[in-house]
Design an enzyme around this catalytic site. Structure first.
Site, PDB file in Angstrom:
ATOM      1  N   GLY A 217       0.817  -1.200   0.000  1.00 23.24           N
ATOM      2  CA  GLY A 217       0.000   0.000   0.000  1.00 23.24           C
ATOM      3  C   GLY A 217       0.856   1.258   0.000  1.00 23.24           C
ATOM      4  N   SER A 218       0.363   2.273   0.680  1.00 22.95           N
ATOM      5  CA  SER A 218       1.023   3.583   0.610  1.00 22.95           C
ATOM      6  C   SER A 218       2.363   3.648   1.320  1.00 22.95           C
ATOM      7  CB  SER A 218       0.091   4.657   1.175  1.00 22.95           C
ATOM      8  OG  SER A 218      -1.032   4.837   0.329  1.00 22.95           O
TER       9      SER A 218
END
Length: 486
Positions: A217-218
């Site tokens: 993810g981020s």
């Protein structure tokens, strides 16, 4: 003495020397290989007769051999087994089964490693019983306990590293299991326990810190921004268009930022703001501008695609795609989706490289191997994996990560009196599947003492309603506080 008698004496002496040499070679030089051979049933039986060395974390013995009250001489015993299971693993010769450090440090613990050559010779000469050496770990029991308690019943893992050395300070995973139940001397009982663990839907035998891959993810945006700075073509103030939706190149597929809005006000957004607010669209555009080769090269500097990493536990290889990707797939990697996968240990290494001025250290769990007489037989040293970015760029990344915690998407890791550098991440799977929640960061930001990576599966039990800032970041905060309060 007649010539025939002299000749016979020489032949007998030669035979004795050959026999002594052969047995010594088997008992000393080949001892390690023979003990590791799964076909060697004698080693299986003998393993009960050897007082295996202890595994020690700090001043706490977390695995040792105790006298058995059955027909076998020794039985393996584990302290706080649920907490230490991903570290120690278990040992049961009845099943010819070794996991965790019991497996990776088996030669040292059983006394058959090359570093124990002289000890084996001394045991043979003096007639002492065979005995293994103790393995002293880098892990800190207080930090391990803090991580274990903070993770609680969440399904996931926590890793804490010392960024300047790569020493692993804590490694926990949940759900866990009772290693003592896997060390009993009743084959039927331990087989039943093993079958129950293997058939459990939540896979308690998995060490999620190093064995489980998820899209990061981020948190992967740290690698993307790092690549951007390293390219010399971008600065934190470089801007990108700031729409509320973005069509992936060459497709009709649109992506959005986490809240469905633009990344702050204005028609343009800086890289610094995009990282602070954890926006997907500008990071996708940045990834396309950098290209797959630059992103892969930067990821590999942090340890991605490196199959040789062990701590000494074997680590599943985190991956950035090596095969050619279309531009839309490259865009997805810009916010840690698509074909990018990572372990919690890997994302801890990313933050640790930034914390350590751009130098990534090889993580390790073992400090020393010590004989029963306290002689140090082997010492493990700090090793540089390689430079991921310059010290100047690392300082810039640290500043951006501080903003992420101070007034951005990772505020859940805030610690009073300290600057914390961090990054959250939310990994998507299927359209209706729960998210995987991430955090990686370090403290104090100006003189990092600890890096923590947290991965929580199944949305923390809240499906797609769970947030990284609400669940993963506070877990990391508790672990960092345990270090800072020492």
């Amino acid at each position: 003495m007649t010539r025939e008698l002299r000749r016979l004496s020489l032949i007998m002496l030669a035979m004795f020397v050959a026999l002594f040499g052969a047995t010594s070679w088997i008992q000393v030089v080949q001892a390690g290989d023979l003990s590791e051979n799964p076909l060697n049933k004698r080693a299986l039986y003998d393993s009960f007769e050897v007082q295996r060395g202890s595994i020690i974390a700090g001043d706490t013995v977390i695995a040792d051999s105790v006298p058995s009250d059955d027909v076998y001489a020794w039985q393996r015993q584990y302290a706080d087994p649920q907490m230490w299971a991903p570290v120690t693993g278990y040992m049961n010769p009845l099943l010819n089964s070794l996991t965790g450090l019991e497996q990776s440090m088996n030669k040292e613990l059983s006394g058959t490693a090359n570093s124990q050559f002289l000890s084996r010779v001394d045991q043979i000469i003096t007639g002492q019983p065979a005995r293994g050496s103790n393995v002293l770990l880098t892990l800190d029991p207080a930090i391990q306990k803090a991580a274990f308690d903070a993770l609680g019943t969440y399904q996931g893992a926590v890793v804490a590293l010392e960024p300047k050395t790569g020493r692993v300070l804590a490694m926990v995973t949940s759900p866990s299991y009772d290693t003592n139940a896997m060390a009993v001397h009743n084959a039927q009982q331990v087989n039943e326990t093993y079958d129950q663990l293997m058939n459990a839907a939540v896979n308690p035998l998995d060490n999620r810190a190093i064995d489980t891959l998820n899209p990061p993810g981020s948190t992967f945006k740290l690698v993307v921004v790092s690549a951007a700075l390293a390219s010399g073509k971008f600065t934190p103030d470089s801007t990108f268009p700031n729409p509320a939706t973005y069509t992936l190149p060459g497709t009709s597929t649109s992506i959005r930022n986490f809240d469905g809005n633009t990344c702050g006000p204005g028609d343009q957004v800086t890289i610094a703001t995009a990282l602070r607010l954890s926006c997907n669209i500008p990071m996708a555009q940045l990834a396309v501008a950098l290209g797959q080769d630059a992103l892969r090269a930067e990821a590999e500097k942090y340890g991605f695609n490196n199959a040789s990493i062990d701590i000494p536990l074997g680590v599943v290889t985190s991956a950035y795609p090596t095969g050619a990707l279309s531009a839309d797939k490259v865009a997805l990697t810009g916010f840690g989706q698509g074909s990018v996968t990572a372990t919690p240990l890997q994302m801890a290494m990313v933050a640790a490289g930034i914390a350590n001025g751009g130098m990534v250290m090889k993580p390790r769990m073992v400090d020393r191997v010590v004989a029963p007489d306290l002689t140090v037989q082997e010492t493990f040293t700090d090793t540089e994996l390689g430079r991921a970015l310059s010290s100047t760029d690392a300082a810039t990344m640290t500043s951006l990560m501080i903003s992420n915690v101070r007034d951005g998407a990772a505020s859940g890791a805030t610690i009073d009196g300290f600057d914390v550098a961090g990054k959250t991440g939310t990994a998507e799977h299927g359209p209706s599947d729960p998210y995987t929640l991430w955090f990686t960061g370090f403290a104090p930001a100006n003189d990092p003492k600890v890096v923590v990576a947290v991965m929580v599966e199944n949305g923390g039990g809240l499906g797609q309603s769970g947030t990284s800032n609400g669940i993963a970041a506070p877990i990391a905060k508790k672990v960092m506080e345990a270090v800072l309060s020492r």
